[in-house]
Design an enzyme around this catalytic site. Structure first.
Site, PDB file in Angstrom:
ATOM      1  N   PRO A  91       0.811  -1.217   0.000  1.00 18.62           N
ATOM      2  CA  PRO A  91       0.000   0.000   0.000  1.00 18.62           C
ATOM      3  C   PRO A  91       0.850   1.276   0.000  1.00 18.62           C
ATOM      4  O   PRO A  91       0.333   2.367  -0.229  1.00 18.62           O
ATOM      5  CB  PRO A  91      -0.839  -0.101   1.274  1.00 18.62           C
ATOM      6  CG  PRO A  91      -0.343  -1.262   2.030  1.00 18.62           C
ATOM      7  CD  PRO A  91       0.566  -2.072   1.164  1.00 18.62           C
ATOM      8  N   GLU A 118       2.836  -7.179   8.821  1.00 18.74           N
ATOM      9  CA  GLU A 118       3.040  -5.733   8.982  1.00 18.74           C
ATOM     10  C   GLU A 118       3.951  -5.169   7.903  1.00 18.74           C
ATOM     11  O   GLU A 118       4.223  -3.980   7.878  1.00 18.74           O
ATOM     12  CB  GLU A 118       3.622  -5.419  10.366  1.00 18.74           C
ATOM     13  CG  GLU A 118       2.638  -5.621  11.493  1.00 18.74           C
ATOM     14  CD  GLU A 118       1.318  -4.915  11.255  1.00 18.74           C
ATOM     15  OE1 GLU A 118       1.312  -3.672  11.142  1.00 18.74           O
ATOM     16  OE2 GLU A 118       0.279  -5.611  11.177  1.00 18.74           O
ATOM     17  N   ARG A 156      -3.249  -8.709 -20.549  1.00 20.44           N
ATOM     18  CA  ARG A 156      -4.221  -8.453 -21.631  1.00 20.44           C
ATOM     19  C   ARG A 156      -3.714  -7.425 -22.639  1.00 20.44           C
ATOM     20  O   ARG A 156      -4.259  -7.325 -23.728  1.00 20.44           O
ATOM     21  CB  ARG A 156      -5.596  -8.078 -21.059  1.00 20.44           C
ATOM     22  CG  ARG A 156      -5.645  -6.774 -20.333  1.00 20.44           C
ATOM     23  CD  ARG A 156      -6.988  -6.567 -19.665  1.00 20.44           C
ATOM     24  NE  ARG A 156      -8.073  -6.308 -20.610  1.00 20.44           N
ATOM     25  CZ  ARG A 156      -8.224  -5.177 -21.286  1.00 20.44           C
ATOM     26  NH1 ARG A 156      -7.354  -4.193 -21.128  1.00 20.44           N
ATOM     27  NH2 ARG A 156      -9.223  -4.998 -22.118  1.00 20.44           N
ATOM     28  N   ASP A 171     -10.509   0.901 -24.568  1.00 18.35           N
ATOM     29  CA  ASP A 171     -10.696   0.641 -23.137  1.00 18.35           C
ATOM     30  C   ASP A 171     -10.837   1.936 -22.366  1.00 18.35           C
ATOM     31  O   ASP A 171     -10.186   2.925 -22.699  1.00 18.35           O
ATOM     32  CB  ASP A 171      -9.458  -0.040 -22.543  1.00 18.35           C
ATOM     33  CG  ASP A 171      -9.391  -1.516 -22.860  1.00 18.35           C
ATOM     34  OD1 ASP A 171     -10.385  -2.050 -23.344  1.00 18.35           O
ATOM     35  OD2 ASP A 171      -8.325  -2.103 -22.604  1.00 18.35           O
TER      36      ASP A 171
END
Ligand code: ADE
Length: 246
Positions: A91, A118, A156, A171
């Site tokens: 993150p 963690e 893709r 897209d």
């Protein structure tokens, strides 16, 4: 493209990579995905991969040795000619986007490391990893789902993976706009008709309609994206009219 994924939960990858475009891409040898269990690179009897954080605190931290040894085994395996991205899913990484997917699709080999608990020992970040990616501002229980998201979006884009090259051109996010609405048969369903222009066979009119719909949809749902898109004078005027009518 070759992709090596390092994880504590290799079984999580069985489902997604065994179906749909992945299965086809793998059997057509457009991509070669190898899943490695970090635990296999421990040397102690109990195969310990984590330990308490120095300085105290809750949770566990992934130890550096098994991660370094796991990744280095693959690096030496391939000779690592060109610059090889070694990506930690976390993150704290840079935010993943279609542009990042396109950037990664240009490499012939990617290494992905799935963080857990963690986090990972900081020395992995400093001395092994070359890039850190987050798939959004929320915290998952591990990097596995994030790795699957990244791999899906990258694979893709590889030539030959989707039916035709054109499939990715319209897209959402490729043009910088959200995608225009799509319809298929029947032309009328429960009294709801497909827009006339799409049945007209007039390709120029259809392209114009789609572009305008993409702009309208982007304005409604993600107006901040419009600031970064190249628009014609006429299209900019449309955006200004949409803003004025709000
Ligand atoms: N690991 C945990 N949360 C994550 C996120 N948002 N992106 C990438 N890896 C993660």
């Amino acid at each position: 493209m070759r992709i090596d994924i390092f994880t504590l939960f290799p079984n999580m990858f069985d489902g997604p990579f065994g179906t749909g475009i992945f299965q086809r891409a793998i059997s057509n040898q457009l991509v070669n995905i190898n899943i490695h269990n970090i635990r296999d690179y421990t040397h102690d009897k109990h195969h310990i991969v984590d330990d308490y954080p120095y300085g105290g605190g809750t949770g566990m931290v992934l130890k550096p040795e098994p991660i370094f040894e796991a990744v280095e085994s693959v690096k030496s395996d391939t000779g690592s000619e060109e610059e090889l991205p070694i990506i930690l899913l976390t993150p704290q990484g840079r935010l993943f986007s279609q542009a990042v997917a396109r950037e990664l699709s240009g490499y012939s080999h990617l290494i992905l490391i799935c963080g857990h608990y963690e986090g990972v020992d900081e020395r992995v970040r400093q001395h092994l990893v070359t890039d850190e990616i987050s798939i959004g501002d929320y915290v998952l229980s591990g990097g596995e789902l994030a790795a699957m998201v990244v791999v899906d979006a990258v694979v893709r884009l590889l030539p030959g993976v989707l039916g035709s090259e054109a499939s990715t051109q319209d897209d959402s996010h490729t043009t910088g706009l959200l995608q225009h609405p799509q319809y298929t048969r029947p032309a009328v369903y429960r009294g709801w008709s497909v827009p006339e222009v799409l049945l007209s066979g007039n390709h120029a009119q259809i392209a114009k309609w789609r572009r305008e719909q993409a702009i309208r949809r982007t304005h409604e749902r993600r107006p901040e994206l419009l600031d970064k898109v190249n628009l014609t004078l006429e299209e900019r005027q449309l955006v200004n009219r949409l803003k004025d009518s709000m």
